[in-house]
Design an enzyme around this catalytic site. Structure first.
Site, PDB file in Angstrom:
ATOM      1  N   ASP A  91       0.846  -1.194   0.000  1.00  0.00           N
ATOM      2  CA  ASP A  91       0.000   0.000   0.000  1.00  0.00           C
ATOM      3  C   ASP A  91       0.884   1.247   0.000  1.00  0.00           C
ATOM      4  OD1 ASP A  91      -3.230   0.563   0.928  1.00  0.00           O
ATOM      5  OD2 ASP A  91      -1.808   2.229   1.064  1.00  0.00           O
ATOM      6  N   ILE A  92       0.499   2.246  -0.793  1.00  0.00           N
ATOM      7  CA  ILE A  92       1.310   3.463  -0.927  1.00  0.00           C
ATOM      8  C   ILE A  92       1.253   4.313   0.348  1.00  0.00           C
ATOM      9  CG2 ILE A  92      -0.450   5.046  -1.852  1.00  0.00           C
ATOM     10  CD1 ILE A  92       1.581   5.778  -4.054  1.00  0.00           C
ATOM     11  N   HIS A 141     -10.476  -5.003  -3.173  1.00  0.00           N
ATOM     12  CA  HIS A 141      -9.134  -5.407  -2.747  1.00  0.00           C
ATOM     13  C   HIS A 141      -9.185  -5.760  -1.272  1.00  0.00           C
ATOM     14  CE1 HIS A 141      -9.759  -1.083  -2.653  1.00  0.00           C
ATOM     15  NE2 HIS A 141      -9.088  -1.075  -1.513  1.00  0.00           N
TER      16      HIS A 141
END
Ligand code: AMP
Length: 112
Positions: A29-30, A98
Protein backbone atom coordinates in the site's frame (compact mmCIF):
# COMPACT_ATOMS: atom_id res chain seq x y z
CA UNK A 1 -11.67 2.65 -18.72
CA UNK A 2 -9.12 0.88 -16.55
CA UNK A 3 -9.19 1.13 -12.78
CA UNK A 4 -6.13 2.33 -10.88
CA UNK A 5 -5.35 -1.25 -9.92
CA UNK A 6 -5.71 -2.53 -13.51
CA UNK A 7 -3.14 0.10 -14.53
CA UNK A 8 -0.86 -1.16 -11.77
CA UNK A 9 -1.38 -4.79 -12.87
CA UNK A 10 -0.50 -3.75 -16.44
CA UNK A 11 2.62 -1.92 -15.17
CA UNK A 12 1.33 1.43 -16.43
CA UNK A 13 1.64 2.76 -12.87
CA UNK A 14 4.61 1.65 -10.75
CA UNK A 15 4.11 -0.34 -7.57
CA UNK A 16 5.94 -2.66 -5.25
CA UNK A 17 4.49 -5.99 -6.42
CA UNK A 18 4.96 -8.71 -3.81
CA UNK A 19 2.88 -11.53 -5.33
CA UNK A 20 1.23 -12.38 -8.65
CA UNK A 21 -0.63 -15.31 -10.17
CA UNK A 22 -3.29 -15.73 -12.90
CA UNK A 23 -6.12 -14.59 -10.64
CA UNK A 24 -4.70 -11.85 -8.44
CA UNK A 25 -1.69 -9.81 -7.45
CA UNK A 26 -0.50 -8.12 -4.26
CA UNK A 27 1.20 -4.76 -3.80
CA UNK A 28 2.54 -2.68 -0.96
CA UNK A 29 0.00 0.00 0.00
CA UNK A 30 1.31 3.46 -0.93
CA UNK A 31 0.07 4.87 2.41
CA UNK A 32 0.74 2.07 4.93
CA UNK A 33 -1.26 2.03 8.14
CA UNK A 34 1.00 -0.54 9.82
CA UNK A 35 4.49 -2.02 9.34
CA UNK A 36 2.91 -4.51 6.93
CA UNK A 37 0.12 -3.14 4.71
CA UNK A 38 -0.42 -5.07 1.49
CA UNK A 39 -3.35 -5.03 -0.93
CA UNK A 40 -4.45 -8.31 -2.52
CA UNK A 41 -6.32 -7.49 -5.71
CA UNK A 42 -8.17 -9.63 -8.28
CA UNK A 43 -7.12 -9.11 -11.90
CA UNK A 44 -10.77 -9.34 -13.01
CA UNK A 45 -12.53 -6.26 -11.63
CA UNK A 46 -15.18 -6.71 -8.97
CA UNK A 47 -16.16 -3.18 -7.91
CA UNK A 48 -17.00 -4.05 -4.31
CA UNK A 49 -18.56 -6.83 -2.24
CA UNK A 50 -22.09 -5.51 -2.78
CA UNK A 51 -21.71 -6.08 -6.52
CA UNK A 52 -20.12 -9.53 -6.20
CA UNK A 53 -22.11 -12.51 -7.51
CA UNK A 54 -21.99 -16.26 -6.99
CA UNK A 55 -19.57 -16.52 -9.90
CA UNK A 56 -17.06 -14.42 -7.91
CA UNK A 57 -16.94 -16.85 -4.97
CA UNK A 58 -13.84 -18.68 -6.17
CA UNK A 59 -11.95 -15.45 -6.77
CA UNK A 60 -12.94 -14.03 -3.39
CA UNK A 61 -11.82 -17.19 -1.62
CA UNK A 62 -8.55 -17.15 -3.50
CA UNK A 63 -7.83 -13.58 -2.34
CA UNK A 64 -8.11 -14.68 1.29
CA UNK A 65 -5.92 -17.75 0.77
CA UNK A 66 -3.27 -15.56 -0.88
CA UNK A 67 -3.54 -13.01 1.95
CA UNK A 68 -2.81 -15.80 4.44
CA UNK A 69 0.19 -16.99 2.44
CA UNK A 70 1.63 -13.48 2.13
CA UNK A 71 1.10 -12.95 5.86
CA UNK A 72 3.07 -16.12 6.55
CA UNK A 73 5.84 -15.00 4.18
CA UNK A 74 6.03 -11.72 6.10
CA UNK A 75 6.37 -13.59 9.36
CA UNK A 76 3.10 -12.37 10.86
CA UNK A 77 2.88 -15.35 13.20
CA UNK A 78 1.39 -13.21 15.96
CA UNK A 79 -1.62 -12.33 13.84
CA UNK A 80 -2.83 -9.95 11.19
CA UNK A 81 -6.04 -8.39 9.92
CA UNK A 82 -7.77 -8.58 6.55
CA UNK A 83 -10.19 -5.79 5.62
CA UNK A 84 -12.41 -5.13 2.60
CA UNK A 85 -13.87 -1.62 2.62
CA UNK A 86 -17.15 -1.64 0.71
CA UNK A 87 -18.83 1.65 -0.11
CA UNK A 88 -18.44 5.22 1.14
CA UNK A 89 -19.36 4.59 4.79
CA UNK A 90 -16.52 2.06 5.00
CA UNK A 91 -13.99 4.43 3.46
CA UNK A 92 -13.69 2.74 0.07
CA UNK A 93 -11.65 4.98 -2.22
CA UNK A 94 -10.76 2.66 -5.11
CA UNK A 95 -13.79 0.98 -6.77
CA UNK A 96 -11.90 -2.24 -7.57
CA UNK A 97 -12.31 -4.70 -4.71
CA UNK A 98 -9.13 -5.41 -2.75
CA UNK A 99 -8.23 -7.09 0.51
CA UNK A 100 -6.10 -5.04 2.89
CA UNK A 101 -3.60 -7.25 4.73
CA UNK A 102 -2.47 -5.33 7.79
CA UNK A 103 -0.06 -6.42 10.51
CA UNK A 104 3.25 -6.03 12.23
CA UNK A 105 1.83 -4.16 15.22
CA UNK A 106 -0.94 -4.65 17.78
CA UNK A 107 -4.21 -3.68 16.09
CA UNK A 108 -7.03 -1.97 17.96
CA UNK A 109 -10.60 -3.24 18.02
CA UNK A 110 -13.17 -2.01 17.16
CA UNK A 111 -11.69 -0.33 14.07
CA UNK A 112 -12.43 3.35 13.53
P1 AMP B 1 -9.77 1.64 0.04
O1 AMP B 1 -9.79 2.98 0.69
O2 AMP B 1 -10.22 0.52 0.92
O3 AMP B 1 -10.47 1.67 -1.30
O4 AMP B 1 -8.24 1.32 -0.24
C1 AMP B 1 -7.50 1.89 -1.26
C2 AMP B 1 -6.06 1.77 -0.87
O5 AMP B 1 -5.26 1.95 -2.03
C3 AMP B 1 -5.60 2.82 0.14
O6 AMP B 1 -5.09 2.17 1.30
C4 AMP B 1 -4.53 3.59 -0.60
O7 AMP B 1 -3.45 3.98 0.23
C5 AMP B 1 -4.08 2.59 -1.65
N1 AMP B 1 -3.50 3.15 -2.85
C6 AMP B 1 -3.95 4.18 -3.58
N2 AMP B 1 -3.15 4.40 -4.65
C7 AMP B 1 -2.17 3.47 -4.58
C8 AMP B 1 -1.03 3.17 -5.38
N3 AMP B 1 -0.73 3.87 -6.49
N4 AMP B 1 -0.22 2.15 -5.00
C9 AMP B 1 -0.51 1.44 -3.89
N5 AMP B 1 -1.56 1.67 -3.10
C10 AMP B 1 -2.39 2.67 -3.44
Amino acid sequence: MKTLFQKIADREIPSKMVYEDDICFAIEDINPQAPVHILVIPKRVIARLSSATDSDAGTLGHLLVVAGKVAAERGLSGGFRTVINSGPDAGETVPHLHVHLIGGRKLAWPPG
